[in-house]
Design a protein around this motif. Structure first.
Motif, PDB file in Angstrom:
ATOM      1  N   ARG B  39      32.447  40.650  41.161  1.00 29.64           N
ATOM      2  CA  ARG B  39      33.077  41.750  42.245  1.00 29.64           C
ATOM      3  C   ARG B  39      33.823  41.518  43.395  1.00 29.64           C
ATOM      4  O   ARG B  39      32.575  40.146  44.215  1.00 29.64           O
ATOM      5  CB  ARG B  39      32.489  42.985  42.555  1.00 29.64           C
ATOM      6  CG  ARG B  39      32.000  44.280  41.427  1.00 29.64           C
ATOM      7  CD  ARG B  39      31.380  45.004  42.373  1.00 29.64           C
ATOM      8  NE  ARG B  39      30.441  45.815  41.404  1.00 29.64           N
ATOM      9  CZ  ARG B  39      31.549  46.556  40.836  1.00 29.64           C
ATOM     10  NH1 ARG B  39      32.709  46.574  40.819  1.00 29.64           N
ATOM     11  NH2 ARG B  39      30.922  47.296  39.219  1.00 29.64           N
ATOM     12  N   VAL B  41      33.915  40.143  47.694  1.00 31.29           N
ATOM     13  CA  VAL B  41      33.983  40.006  48.500  1.00 31.29           C
ATOM     14  C   VAL B  41      35.167  40.753  49.504  1.00 31.29           C
ATOM     15  O   VAL B  41      35.017  41.241  50.615  1.00 31.29           O
ATOM     16  CB  VAL B  41      32.590  39.592  48.818  1.00 31.29           C
ATOM     17  CG1 VAL B  41      32.375  39.160  49.503  1.00 31.29           C
ATOM     18  CG2 VAL B  41      31.612  40.036  47.540  1.00 31.29           C
ATOM     19  N   GLY B  60      35.677  45.208  46.710  1.00 27.18           N
ATOM     20  CA  GLY B  60      34.224  45.690  45.394  1.00 27.18           C
ATOM     21  C   GLY B  60      34.582  45.880  43.872  1.00 27.18           C
ATOM     22  O   GLY B  60      33.931  46.545  43.098  1.00 27.18           O
TER      23      GLY B  60
END
Lengths: 135, 135
Positions: B39, B41, B60
């Motif tokens: 994901r 960051v 996210g």
């Protein structure tokens, strides 16, 4: 309190490392300059290549001396003025050691310590018209 | 101890701020990806523009879904493999939302928290030969 300390230390290392990795991965040349001292606080590998100097040569030395015919106080003042007015033109200069014409795009900011100027140094593209610097 | 704490806090803010200013000033598109989660960051403005999405959309969310026909596990594995062997070719992909062909140059590192991959996403230059992806 010990845990909070360790957490602080971890967060600090996190940004310290992200900062270093980013500064090495970008193709743009960047120099961090102390606003009061006019000296190089940090410099990335792309900037070392463009300026034709090693990191050791550049760290702590006055940024103005890396550009042809620039005096320290006048140069830092020009960087600051441009940073405060981002509608104005980038600063035209010539890298002294590599004799490369460049455009400098400064950003002024203040973190914890002394105020800093981040300078992005872009090589002037071939065929792009360059001011004579006589105006 | 209080002074040391304050000094730690100052150092932390210093790198936090330098990191943010640098990530906004670079013209290169950068995405930080969690190696385990796949994901996003962190993502800089140039990457938002190139991927055609807002920072909120991207933060996210799985990085693989930003590229045409890429599955999460396979994609993160490819990023990791390329990061460990920097003699290999950059990863060719197509940004899904903006339909822009890109080359991804990943760097794997580990700071305080989970291991991360920094992806520099370069638009494939016009006229540059692009692999068919069929090999």
């Amino acid at each position: 309190a010990q845990m909070a300390l360790e957490r602080d230390y971890e967060t600090q290392r996190e940004y310290d490392t992200r900062y270093r990795v980013l500064s090495e991965a970008t193709r743009d040349a960047f120099v961090f300059v102390g606003t009061r001292s006019g000296r190089v606080v940090d410099v990335n590998p792309a900037a070392c290549a463009l300026l034709g100097a090693s990191r050791n040569d550049l760290m702590g030395s006055p940024i103005a001396q890396e550009f042809e015919g620039r005096r320290r106080a006048e140069f830092v003042e020009a960087l600051n003025a441009r940073a405060l007015d981002d509608t104005s033109e980038p600063i035209q200069a010539e890298a002294r050691r590599s004799r490369t014409p460049v455009k400098i795009v400064p950003t002024a900011f203040r973190a914890a310590g002394e105020p800093l100027i981040l300078c992005r140094i872009d090589p002037t593209e071939t065929g792009e018209s360059v001011g004579s610097g006589m105006s």
